[in-house]
Design a protein around this motif. Sequence first.
Motif, PDB file in Angstrom:
ATOM      1  N   TYR A  69       0.830  -1.202   0.000  1.00  0.00           N
ATOM      2  CA  TYR A  69       0.000   0.000   0.000  1.00  0.00           C
ATOM      3  C   TYR A  69       0.866   1.254   0.000  1.00  0.00           C
ATOM      4  O   TYR A  69       0.611   2.198  -0.763  1.00  0.00           O
ATOM      5  N   MET A  70       1.839   1.282   0.856  1.00  0.00           N
ATOM      6  CA  MET A  70       2.695   2.461   0.942  1.00  0.00           C
ATOM      7  C   MET A  70       3.488   2.652  -0.346  1.00  0.00           C
ATOM      8  O   MET A  70       3.685   3.781  -0.804  1.00  0.00           O
ATOM      9  N   ARG A  71       3.937   1.542  -0.935  1.00  0.00           N
ATOM     10  CA  ARG A  71       4.705   1.636  -2.167  1.00  0.00           C
ATOM     11  C   ARG A  71       3.829   2.158  -3.309  1.00  0.00           C
ATOM     12  O   ARG A  71       4.279   2.940  -4.143  1.00  0.00           O
ATOM     13  N   ARG A  72       2.567   1.700  -3.349  1.00  0.00           N
ATOM     14  CA  ARG A  72       1.688   2.077  -4.446  1.00  0.00           C
ATOM     15  C   ARG A  72       1.092   3.462  -4.262  1.00  0.00           C
ATOM     16  O   ARG A  72       1.071   4.275  -5.186  1.00  0.00           O
ATOM     17  N   PHE A  73       0.577   3.770  -3.065  1.00  0.00           N
ATOM     18  CA  PHE A  73      -0.183   5.012  -2.865  1.00  0.00           C
ATOM     19  C   PHE A  73       0.618   6.098  -2.142  1.00  0.00           C
ATOM     20  O   PHE A  73       0.331   7.276  -2.318  1.00  0.00           O
ATOM     21  N   ASN A  74       1.561   5.708  -1.280  1.00  0.00           N
ATOM     22  CA  ASN A  74       2.463   6.665  -0.621  1.00  0.00           C
ATOM     23  C   ASN A  74       1.709   7.849  -0.025  1.00  0.00           C
ATOM     24  O   ASN A  74       1.957   9.016  -0.343  1.00  0.00           O
ATOM     25  N   CYS A  75       0.745   7.552   0.850  1.00  0.00           N
ATOM     26  CA  CYS A  75      -0.067   8.603   1.481  1.00  0.00           C
ATOM     27  C   CYS A  75      -0.585   8.084   2.812  1.00  0.00           C
ATOM     28  O   CYS A  75      -0.504   6.880   3.096  1.00  0.00           O
ATOM     29  N   PRO A  76      -1.150   8.950   3.654  1.00  0.00           N
ATOM     30  CA  PRO A  76      -1.769   8.478   4.903  1.00  0.00           C
ATOM     31  C   PRO A  76      -2.907   7.499   4.610  1.00  0.00           C
ATOM     32  O   PRO A  76      -3.742   7.746   3.731  1.00  0.00           O
TER      33      PRO A  76
END
Length: 234
Positions: A69-76
């Motif tokens: 998730y962090m790699r793809r969207f990189n947001c809270p």
Amino acid sequence: MIVHAVGHIQGGRWFFEVRDSYLLGDLMRFAVEEFISRTMELSSSLTNRPFPVLELHVTYPAPADLTPYMRRFNCPLYFSQPKNIVVFDINRLQDPISLANEEVFKLCERQCQLLVSQKEDRDLLSNRIRNYLVKNPGKFPSLEDMAERLNMGSRTLRRWLVRENVTYQQILDDTRRELAIQYLQYTSLTPKEIGFILGYSSVSNFRRAFKSWTSKKLTDFRDNDSDSDDSDEE
């Protein structure tokens, strides 16, 4: 796309609520991820600029590993929320489209309008039911049986049809009427045989139903229809 997105602008941000169109249940997380990813990719391909997600709120619980998730969207990220909400930067809508061409744009716009119109027709639940009835002649399931075939409850099916301003009985009658006319005009089946295919126990019941649908007699659609068929009893 099997989800429905509703957006609004607030405080310089673009909020999209991603709603479930087909009662996906546990599969909803994949539909949400697909919608957001496609939105990001399409926007980036049109502008040759990043189209980042500012915040992501989803109804399902957090996975054990948040790395993808962090790699793809990189947001809270906010899990187990009341609604599926994705937040974009409204300023990204001002980014110019690369290789923009007014004539090409007009052509694409007309094509998109056509595709949207076709998709809306395909996505109507009433049309899905009609398609099933036409493809399965002789089978006219009850509302409860049809709901089971569509993997939903009978109340849910009624609620969706109310939104489309139609009842299940109207769909059955409309389909039977169209099939009856086709059989009369393009086959040599007798009225008794047609009535049986359409789920009627007697030709007299079929004749009465046909008269209520069309305000016409079977003989109006088949000149060689024999009067002897009128004498068939239940």
